[in-house]
Motif scaffolding. Structure first.
Motif: not given
Length: 395
Positions: A1, A4, A127, A130, A132
């Motif tokens: 991820m 992280d 997150n 995932d 972004s």
């Protein structure tokens, strides 16, 4: 991820246990410290047109670990009030979460750390899927937004996928504000417009308004930048100026945020304390930095290419060709050390040009302005300086 490492390094705690919507695209973060009118902000958000992706609003109720019992009681009451409001305002695609009260360490307690706590929670939730490209929006608990607020933010980032962030147009609330207070608001907004335009005039590549309640950043860029800082005031200024060095920060002009123009001394600087000083006669908002200070800085920036691969002896000669105030400042600031570092790490002039403003950045410009006013310049009439700037600045 994608986050992280950031979350692990910062030991970011879980503040919201409920799983985020799988279509989460926008997270609006609102620090809340002794805010009696926060429901006005939430009602404005609730009335917004909804974007295609889901939106979360995280209200981070906070106070210092050494806050008075009165403050702690007020914040606990705010949490109860928000919980009641949220229970009656459920809407598909728009979720509200009242977090806290969160106690902040005495050393860092303030706007920066509160904003960071809320934004870090937004990162944690993005997150999980995932994402972004999720958008974190910074808002304040005394600020109103327009009906197209959320849709315009989504549209901007959809149409500008390479941008890492954006500022949002703003106009302070003036309803019910009269006389000297209203006059102060108008002067302050004109000063902000003057300062931003003056930075652009000098050739500085990242002029922007830095208002804590009026900016957004992608989750990925937030992590790459290292997150929000913990400054007790001015956290927005430092964050956005540093963010601009990571990528493009645009301007969302299709909607407007309306911050409060209330008088306040809760932070060292910003709208509240500036207006407080204006009302008490301690601050003259009719005066501003002299246009000549910016004009002299422009001459220096226009000649920056000559600093590429320059020797210390040549730098001494170069300085003498500059206006006295700029010469004195870069001497006092030992700017040759910065130039030497640039030349040691830039093999091409194009790289040097780009990195030059990482050294002579917005912080150093402000330092120059404060250094030079007094001995070399005097603050002058705002209206006159604004006219001089617009007359001389041909975009």
């Amino acid at each position: 991820m994608f986050a992280d490492k950031y979350l692990t390094k910062g030991a970011v705690p879980v503040l919201i246990t409920e799983a985020p919507d799988e279509n989460l695209g926008i997270s609006v973060v609102i620090p809340c410290y002794r805010e009696p009118d926060v429901l006005q902000t939430l009602n404005a958000l609730y009335s917004c047109d909804l974007p295609e992706s889901s939106t979360e609003v995280i209200i981070l109720i906070n106070h210092s670990e050494v806050a008075s019992e009165e403050t702690k009681i007020q914040n606990r009451n705010t949490k109860q009030e928000l919980d009641r409001w949220i229970s009656g305002h459920q809407k598909k695609g728009l979720m509200f979460f009242a977090v806290g009260p969160v106690e902040l360490r005495k050393k860092w307690a303030g706007a920066g750390l509160a904003r960071k706590k809320g934004m870090d929670e937004a990162i944690r939730r993005f997150n999980l899927s995932d994402r972004s490209g999720g958008i974190i929006v910074s808002l304040d608990a005394d600020t109103l937004v327009e009906q197209n607020y959320l849709t315009e933010i989504e549209r901007f980032f959809s149409e500008n996928p390479l941008h890492v962030g954006a500022t949002i147009a703003f106009s302070h609330q003036t309803e019910g504000v009269e006389n000297r207070h209203l006059e102060g608001i108008l002067f302050y907004e004109k000063y902000m417009a003057y300062y931003k335009m003056a930075l652009e005039f000098t050739g500085y590549p990242w002029p922007m308004f830095t208002v804590g309640s009026a900016f957004a950043v992608t989750a990925g860029a937030y992590v790459k930048r290292g997150g929000m800082n913990r400054r007790q005031a001015g956290e927005d200024f430092y964050f956005l100026q540093n963010l601009a060095q990571f990528g493009r920060v645009g301007e969302i002009a299709g909607t407007t945020v309306h911050p409060s123009a209330r008088l306040s001394d809760r932070v060292p600087f910003g709208t509240g304390p500036v207006l407080q000083k204006w009302m008490s006669g301690q601050e003259d908002l009719t005066k501003t930095y002299n246009f000549e200070a910016f004009a002299d800085l422009k001459l220096f920036f226009d000649r920056k290419d000559r600093l590429f691969r320059i020797s210390e002896k040549e730098f001494g000669t170069f300085k003498k060709e500059l206006p006295d105030a700029v010469n004195a400042f870069i001497t006092d600031d030992d700017f040759f050390a910065d130039v030497s570092d640039l030349n040691a790490n830039c093999s091409e002039i194009s790289t040097f040009r780009k990195r030059f403003f990482q050294k002579f950045n917005a912080f150093k410009i402000l330092k120059y302005l404060n250094f030079s006013h007094g001995e070399f310049y005097q603050k002058a009439d705002l209206e006159t300086q604004y006219l001089l700037l617009t007359k001389n600045f041909k975009k």
